[in-house]
Design a protein around this motif. Structure first.
Motif, PDB file in Angstrom:
ATOM      1  N   LEU A   4      58.517 -27.348  48.137  1.00 15.95           N
ATOM      2  CA  LEU A   4      58.319 -28.767  48.392  1.00 15.95           C
ATOM      3  C   LEU A   4      59.602 -29.400  48.898  1.00 15.95           C
ATOM      4  CD1 LEU A   4      56.313 -29.578  45.145  1.00 15.95           C
ATOM      5  CD2 LEU A   4      55.407 -29.042  47.402  1.00 15.95           C
ATOM      6  N   SER A   5      59.451 -30.417  49.702  1.00 18.48           N
ATOM      7  CA  SER A   5      60.605 -31.130  50.216  1.00 18.48           C
ATOM      8  C   SER A   5      61.300 -31.895  49.103  1.00 18.48           C
ATOM      9  CB  SER A   5      60.162 -32.109  51.314  1.00 18.48           C
ATOM     10  OG  SER A   5      61.217 -32.987  51.650  1.00 18.48           O
ATOM     11  N   ASP A   6      62.638 -31.794  49.039  1.00 19.73           N
ATOM     12  CA  ASP A   6      63.394 -32.522  48.031  1.00 19.73           C
ATOM     13  C   ASP A   6      63.164 -34.019  48.135  1.00 19.73           C
ATOM     14  OD1 ASP A   6      66.322 -30.348  48.040  1.00 19.73           O
ATOM     15  OD2 ASP A   6      64.409 -30.217  47.001  1.00 19.73           O
ATOM     16  N   ARG A   7      62.882 -34.493  49.329  1.00 25.51           N
ATOM     17  CA  ARG A   7      62.687 -35.925  49.517  1.00 25.51           C
ATOM     18  C   ARG A   7      61.314 -36.396  49.042  1.00 25.51           C
ATOM     19  NH1 ARG A   7      65.151 -36.865  55.635  1.00 25.51           N
ATOM     20  NH2 ARG A   7      67.298 -36.168  55.196  1.00 25.51           N
ATOM     21  N   ALA A   8      60.410 -35.468  48.802  1.00 26.85           N
ATOM     22  CA  ALA A   8      59.036 -35.840  48.463  1.00 26.85           C
ATOM     23  C   ALA A   8      58.814 -36.020  46.967  1.00 26.85           C
ATOM     24  CB  ALA A   8      58.067 -34.795  49.004  1.00 26.85           C
ATOM     25  N   TRP A   9      59.717 -35.512  46.122  1.00 28.59           N
ATOM     26  CA  TRP A   9      59.430 -35.498  44.693  1.00 28.59           C
ATOM     27  C   TRP A   9      59.264 -36.885  44.066  1.00 28.59           C
ATOM     28  CZ3 TRP A   9      62.692 -37.648  41.093  1.00 28.59           C
ATOM     29  CH2 TRP A   9      64.020 -37.850  41.472  1.00 28.59           C
ATOM     30  N   PRO A  10      60.037 -37.911  44.473  1.00 30.94           N
ATOM     31  CA  PRO A  10      59.783 -39.231  43.851  1.00 30.94           C
ATOM     32  C   PRO A  10      58.381 -39.751  44.166  1.00 30.94           C
ATOM     33  CG  PRO A  10      61.929 -39.182  44.930  1.00 30.94           C
ATOM     34  CD  PRO A  10      61.189 -37.978  45.395  1.00 30.94           C
ATOM     35  N   ARG A  11      57.934 -39.524  45.409  1.00 33.57           N
ATOM     36  CA  ARG A  11      56.592 -39.974  45.785  1.00 33.57           C
ATOM     37  C   ARG A  11      55.529 -39.219  44.997  1.00 33.57           C
ATOM     38  NH1 ARG A  11      53.350 -37.660  49.236  1.00 33.57           N
ATOM     39  NH2 ARG A  11      55.032 -36.470  50.263  1.00 33.57           N
ATOM     40  N   ARG A  12      55.749 -37.934  44.780  1.00 36.17           N
ATOM     41  CA  ARG A  12      54.785 -37.142  44.043  1.00 36.17           C
ATOM     42  C   ARG A  12      54.719 -37.580  42.578  1.00 36.17           C
ATOM     43  NH1 ARG A  12      53.270 -32.668  47.050  1.00 36.17           N
ATOM     44  NH2 ARG A  12      54.583 -32.262  48.868  1.00 36.17           N
ATOM     45  N   TRP A 157      57.136 -29.307  28.795  1.00 34.79           N
ATOM     46  CA  TRP A 157      56.143 -29.822  29.736  1.00 34.79           C
ATOM     47  C   TRP A 157      56.799 -30.496  30.933  1.00 34.79           C
ATOM     48  CZ3 TRP A 157      50.952 -29.754  30.647  1.00 34.79           C
ATOM     49  CH2 TRP A 157      50.151 -29.091  29.714  1.00 34.79           C
ATOM     50  N   LEU A 158      57.860 -31.249  30.680  1.00 32.47           N
ATOM     51  CA  LEU A 158      58.559 -31.917  31.781  1.00 32.47           C
ATOM     52  C   LEU A 158      59.184 -30.908  32.732  1.00 32.47           C
ATOM     53  CD1 LEU A 158      60.225 -34.909  29.900  1.00 32.47           C
ATOM     54  CD2 LEU A 158      58.376 -35.023  31.582  1.00 32.47           C
ATOM     55  N   HIS A 159      59.696 -29.817  32.185  1.00 33.05           N
ATOM     56  CA  HIS A 159      60.261 -28.766  33.042  1.00 33.05           C
ATOM     57  C   HIS A 159      59.184 -28.240  33.998  1.00 33.05           C
ATOM     58  CE1 HIS A 159      62.898 -25.461  34.194  1.00 33.05           C
ATOM     59  NE2 HIS A 159      61.874 -24.654  34.050  1.00 33.05           N
ATOM     60  N   ARG A 160      57.980 -27.987  33.479  1.00 33.97           N
ATOM     61  CA  ARG A 160      56.882 -27.513  34.321  1.00 33.97           C
ATOM     62  C   ARG A 160      56.527 -28.553  35.387  1.00 33.97           C
ATOM     63  NH1 ARG A 160      51.960 -24.705  33.676  1.00 33.97           N
ATOM     64  NH2 ARG A 160      53.207 -23.063  32.690  1.00 33.97           N
ATOM     65  N   ILE A 161      56.447 -29.816  34.979  1.00 29.38           N
ATOM     66  CA  ILE A 161      56.082 -30.887  35.912  1.00 29.38           C
ATOM     67  C   ILE A 161      57.112 -31.016  37.023  1.00 29.38           C
ATOM     68  CG2 ILE A 161      55.839 -33.393  36.132  1.00 29.38           C
ATOM     69  CD1 ILE A 161      54.614 -33.328  33.274  1.00 29.38           C
ATOM     70  N   PHE A 162      58.390 -30.987  36.670  1.00 29.33           N
ATOM     71  CA  PHE A 162      59.448 -31.138  37.675  1.00 29.33           C
ATOM     72  C   PHE A 162      59.436 -29.970  38.667  1.00 29.33           C
ATOM     73  CE2 PHE A 162      61.992 -33.754  34.401  1.00 29.33           C
ATOM     74  CZ  PHE A 162      61.353 -34.910  34.799  1.00 29.33           C
ATOM     75  N   LEU A 163      59.119 -28.779  38.187  1.00 27.89           N
ATOM     76  CA  LEU A 163      58.991 -27.640  39.099  1.00 27.89           C
ATOM     77  C   LEU A 163      57.809 -27.832  40.039  1.00 27.89           C
ATOM     78  CD1 LEU A 163      59.694 -24.558  36.785  1.00 27.89           C
ATOM     79  CD2 LEU A 163      61.171 -25.466  38.588  1.00 27.89           C
ATOM     80  N   GLN A 164      56.705 -28.334  39.518  1.00 24.62           N
ATOM     81  CA  GLN A 164      55.509 -28.525  40.333  1.00 24.62           C
ATOM     82  C   GLN A 164      55.728 -29.530  41.459  1.00 24.62           C
ATOM     83  OE1 GLN A 164      52.600 -29.587  37.356  1.00 24.62           O
ATOM     84  NE2 GLN A 164      51.901 -27.489  37.096  1.00 24.62           N
ATOM     85  N   VAL A 165      56.476 -30.598  41.173  1.00 30.64           N
ATOM     86  CA  VAL A 165      56.669 -31.634  42.199  1.00 30.64           C
ATOM     87  C   VAL A 165      57.905 -31.375  43.056  1.00 30.64           C
ATOM     88  CG1 VAL A 165      55.506 -33.358  40.779  1.00 30.64           C
ATOM     89  CG2 VAL A 165      58.000 -33.184  40.696  1.00 30.64           C
ATOM     90  N   GLY A 166      58.635 -30.296  42.766  1.00 28.22           N
ATOM     91  CA  GLY A 166      59.819 -29.979  43.563  1.00 28.22           C
ATOM     92  C   GLY A 166      61.001 -30.876  43.274  1.00 28.22           C
ATOM     93  N   ALA A 167      61.109 -31.359  42.027  1.00 29.59           N
ATOM     94  CA  ALA A 167      62.232 -32.226  41.658  1.00 29.59           C
ATOM     95  C   ALA A 167      63.533 -31.424  41.675  1.00 29.59           C
ATOM     96  CB  ALA A 167      62.005 -32.835  40.279  1.00 29.59           C
ATOM     97  N   PRO A 168      64.657 -32.061  41.949  1.00 31.34           N
ATOM     98  CA  PRO A 168      65.940 -31.357  41.992  1.00 31.34           C
ATOM     99  C   PRO A 168      66.355 -30.852  40.616  1.00 31.34           C
ATOM    100  CG  PRO A 168      66.271 -33.722  42.160  1.00 31.34           C
ATOM    101  CD  PRO A 168      64.793 -33.501  42.273  1.00 31.34           C
ATOM    102  N   GLY A 169      67.221 -29.857  40.618  1.00 34.39           N
ATOM    103  CA  GLY A 169      67.658 -29.252  39.372  1.00 34.39           C
ATOM    104  C   GLY A 169      68.327 -30.221  38.423  1.00 34.39           C
ATOM    105  N   TRP A 170      69.063 -31.201  38.962  1.00 32.19           N
ATOM    106  CA  TRP A 170      69.765 -32.126  38.074  1.00 32.19           C
ATOM    107  C   TRP A 170      68.801 -32.929  37.217  1.00 32.19           C
ATOM    108  CZ3 TRP A 170      68.503 -37.202  38.378  1.00 32.19           C
ATOM    109  CH2 TRP A 170      68.009 -37.708  39.587  1.00 32.19           C
ATOM    110  N   LEU A 171      67.588 -33.178  37.719  1.00 28.58           N
ATOM    111  CA  LEU A 171      66.617 -33.933  36.937  1.00 28.58           C
ATOM    112  C   LEU A 171      66.109 -33.092  35.762  1.00 28.58           C
ATOM    113  CD1 LEU A 171      65.161 -36.639  36.779  1.00 28.58           C
ATOM    114  CD2 LEU A 171      63.312 -35.653  38.149  1.00 28.58           C
ATOM    115  N   ARG A 172      65.930 -31.808  35.993  1.00 24.82           N
ATOM    116  CA  ARG A 172      65.505 -30.928  34.903  1.00 24.82           C
ATOM    117  C   ARG A 172      66.595 -30.818  33.849  1.00 24.82           C
ATOM    118  NH1 ARG A 172      63.844 -27.918  39.472  1.00 24.82           N
ATOM    119  NH2 ARG A 172      65.392 -26.282  39.132  1.00 24.82           N
ATOM    120  N   TRP A 173      67.844 -30.732  34.283  1.00 26.10           N
ATOM    121  CA  TRP A 173      68.947 -30.656  33.326  1.00 26.10           C
ATOM    122  C   TRP A 173      69.126 -31.979  32.582  1.00 26.10           C
ATOM    123  CZ3 TRP A 173      70.742 -26.522  31.291  1.00 26.10           C
ATOM    124  CH2 TRP A 173      70.763 -25.329  32.015  1.00 26.10           C
TER     125      TRP A 173
END
Length: 221
Positions: A4-12, A157-173
């Motif tokens: 997924l595009s890094d720019r798309a994750w907030p919209r997702r 659960w949040l880790h799974r969600i962030f991976l699904q939407v292509g969120a950047p690594g810093w958000l998971r950390w």
């Protein structure tokens, strides 16, 4: 899964948040009301006298920090995020049922095997917010820490969600850090001892692992 595009994750994430938002809001509120009613009933009707949890050396390594109260109450926002970001009704129901299962498991333990934290030589009148929390939990419900279990469960659960939407690594950390701060706060404000935290983390991790294995794959992210 297609990258997924890094720019798309907030919209997702926003799209997920607005999906069934009214049901999520009402459901979360109703769940918390029902949970606290059951929690207080269990607290006042244990099957036996609460067992005093022992302190370990590590409990004294974590200094008493009244300011940790803010991190502690942030749990209620943190644990609401996974359901808020469910992409569809089926996922919302499945995630909600597993959350209810974990809470029910802990409440059953509190009822059958009640525990409480050690009595500490602290003038709680100097810390009104903590004094109120102590008065609410005076009868026990210490081990496993449901506060900790809920935080660890939400973090997985949040880790799974962030991976699904292509969120950047810093958000998971950042999510992991927030979870760790919540765990620290339970000891820092003397709500729990280390053994409560370990037991709670184990419960949260097991239910997260189990529920994520059974969770449906979203048709879209």
């Amino acid at each position: 899964m297609t990258p997924l595009s890094d720019r798309a994750w907030p919209r997702r994430l926003l799209s997920r948040f607005t999906t069934l938002w009214y049901l999520k809001a009402f459901g979360t509120m109703a769940f918390m009301v029902l949970f606290f009613q059951t929690y207080f009933w269990v607290q006042h009707h244990p099957l036996r006298e609460p067992f005093m949890m022992p302190k370990l050396a590590i409990d004294d390594w974590v200094p008493f920090t009244p300011a940790g109260f803010a991190a502690n109450v942030s749990l209620w926002v943190y644990v609401s995020l996974p359901s808020a970001w469910m992409p569809n009704l089926r996922s919302l129901i499945v995630q909600g049922l597993w959350t209810a299962a974990m809470c029910s498991f802990c409440l059953l333990l509190f009822w059958v095997l009640p525990t409480q934290t050690p009595v500490l030589d602290i003038d709680w009148s100097q810390h009104p917010q903590l004094a109120f929390m102590k008065s609410v939990d005076a009868a026990g419900n210490a081990c496993p820490s449901l506060h900790v279990a809920s935080a660890v469960y939400a973090a997985c659960w949040l880790h799974r969600i962030f991976l699904q939407v292509g969120a950047p690594g810093w958000l998971r950390w950042l999510s992991v850090l927030q979870c760790a701060v919540i765990l620290w706060s339970t000891m820092a404000i003397r709500q729990h001892v280390f053994l409560d935290v370990v037991a709670g983390a184990a419960v949260g991790a097991v239910f997260a692992w189990w529920s994520l294995r059974k969770a449906p794959s979203p048709a879209g992210v």
